[in-house]
Design an enzyme around this catalytic site. Structure first.
Site, PDB file in Angstrom:
ATOM      1  N   LYS A  37       0.835  -1.206   0.000  1.00 24.10           N
ATOM      2  CA  LYS A  37       0.000   0.000   0.000  1.00 24.10           C
ATOM      3  C   LYS A  37       0.872   1.260   0.000  1.00 24.10           C
ATOM      4  O   LYS A  37       0.529   2.280  -0.629  1.00 24.10           O
ATOM      5  CB  LYS A  37      -0.919   0.001   1.229  1.00 24.10           C
ATOM      6  CG  LYS A  37      -1.795   1.245   1.376  1.00 24.10           C
ATOM      7  CD  LYS A  37      -2.693   1.467   0.152  1.00 24.10           C
ATOM      8  CE  LYS A  37      -3.867   2.400   0.409  1.00 24.10           C
ATOM      9  NZ  LYS A  37      -3.565   3.670   1.014  1.00 24.10           N
ATOM     10  N   GLU A  88       0.810   6.777  -6.715  1.00 22.92           N
ATOM     11  CA  GLU A  88      -0.299   7.738  -6.793  1.00 22.92           C
ATOM     12  C   GLU A  88       0.226   9.173  -6.783  1.00 22.92           C
ATOM     13  O   GLU A  88      -0.247  10.024  -7.554  1.00 22.92           O
ATOM     14  CB  GLU A  88      -1.224   7.487  -5.607  1.00 22.92           C
ATOM     15  CG  GLU A  88      -2.421   8.390  -5.480  1.00 22.92           C
ATOM     16  CD  GLU A  88      -3.179   8.089  -4.199  1.00 22.92           C
ATOM     17  OE1 GLU A  88      -3.206   8.962  -3.301  1.00 22.92           O
ATOM     18  OE2 GLU A  88      -3.713   6.973  -4.084  1.00 22.92           O
TER      19      GLU A  88
END
Length: 304
Positions: free
Chosen positions: A174, A181
């Site tokens: 993550k 991102e």
């Protein structure tokens, strides 16, 4: 009922709502009992006033999922809950925690015969409708126990969730996800800024964003979101040029340094976020003064 959720904020609350949509009853608790009661009335879940009530409401072996802000808040909840749990129980950290902390918490749990799993959750406020992308680390037994719940939280029972490996691996994956991102967001922001400031063309940014959503190699959910807000307001006059960073980008850059893996796009996108936070202001003033010193160039004075 063996599953309890601690933390009913934007993510935790909507995860509880998604369980309700699929008729999966859980126990819930939150710092504010008013929030817990309101959500319980909406969903039919069991409202628990505190951790003691939550643990009492669950059938052994229990699963307790923490959906709290990473750091001190999660640590306090983890430390408070641990003595209340029994051997065979499973505690899951669904925050954006640092993966190395997971290993330490798993060791503390193991001494008591309690399982620990770390879950990186992506999906934001859209997860209720679209499902969440969940990457989790833990034992094979933890994966078996969590499977029926992840099948509900994910977009479909077979997509959008993955047992990534041992404890810590979920939050590590993550972390890298969020680093990527950062880079994608920065690239889109820079590209649209170039088009907005191109003299003579008067480019319609909303139309271009919509165009790129269909067949383009840069189409993405981030582009979809950009197309939506650009269609409403291309100038973005009411938006302050400040972008926070959650810590995941920092950890990704640190991991790149520790592992000797070049990650310049991710690292530079993090630096650009620092710049928006005013942390480049003094350096910019230094540059202005040096330029004045060697070239006699004028300095723009602060307004007000």
């Amino acid at each position: 009922m063996e599953f309890g959720m601690v933390g009913l904020g934007r993510m935790g609350g909507n995860m509880a709502r998604r369980f309700a949509r699929y008729d999966k009853k859980i126990a819930i608790t939150n710092r504010s009992f008013d929030v817990t009661e309101t959500l319980a009335r909406e969903t039919g879940h069991i409202a628990c006033r505190d951790y003691i009530d939550l643990i009492a409401a669950l059938k052994k072996p229990r699963i307790v999922w923490l959906m709290l802000p990473a750091g001190e808040v999660t640590e306090r909840a983890f430390s408070a809950l641990l003595p209340m749990l029994s051997p065979g129980d499973l505690i899951v950290d669904g925050a954006n925690a640092y993966y190395a902390d997971d290993v330490q918490r798993a060791e503390r749990c193991a001494k008591l015969g309690i399982e620990f799993a770390d879950a990186g959750v992506s999906g934001g406020v859209w997860g209720l409708e679209n499902g969440y992308c969940i990457m989790f680390g833990g034992s094979d037994m933890a994966a078996i126990r969590l499977g029926p719940y992840l099948e509900i939280l994910a977009p479909t029972p077979t997509t959008g969730w993955l047992h990534t490996g041992p404890v810590g691996s979920g939050h590590y994956v993550k972390m890298v996800h969020n680093g990527i991102e950062y880079g994608m967001m920065q690239a889109l922001a820079e590209g649209f800024s170039l088009m907005k400031d191109k003299p003579g063309f008067n480019l319609d940014l909303a139309a271009i964003a919509e165009l790129w959503r269909h067949g383009s190699v840069v189409r993405s959910w981030l582009l979809d979101l950009s197309a939506d807000f650009l269609a409403e307001n291309q100038a973005l006059e009411d938006v302050a040029p400040f972008v926070a960073d959650s810590g995941e980008g920092r950890w990704t850059s640190l991991a790149a340094i520790e592992q000797g893996v070049p990650a310049p796009v991710i690292s530079l996108s993090l630096m650009m976020r620092f710049a928006t936070q005013g942390k480049n202001d003094y350096a910019a003033k230094m540059l202005a003064k040096m330029r004045q010193g060697f070239g006699g160039h004028a300095i723009k004075k602060e307004e007000g």
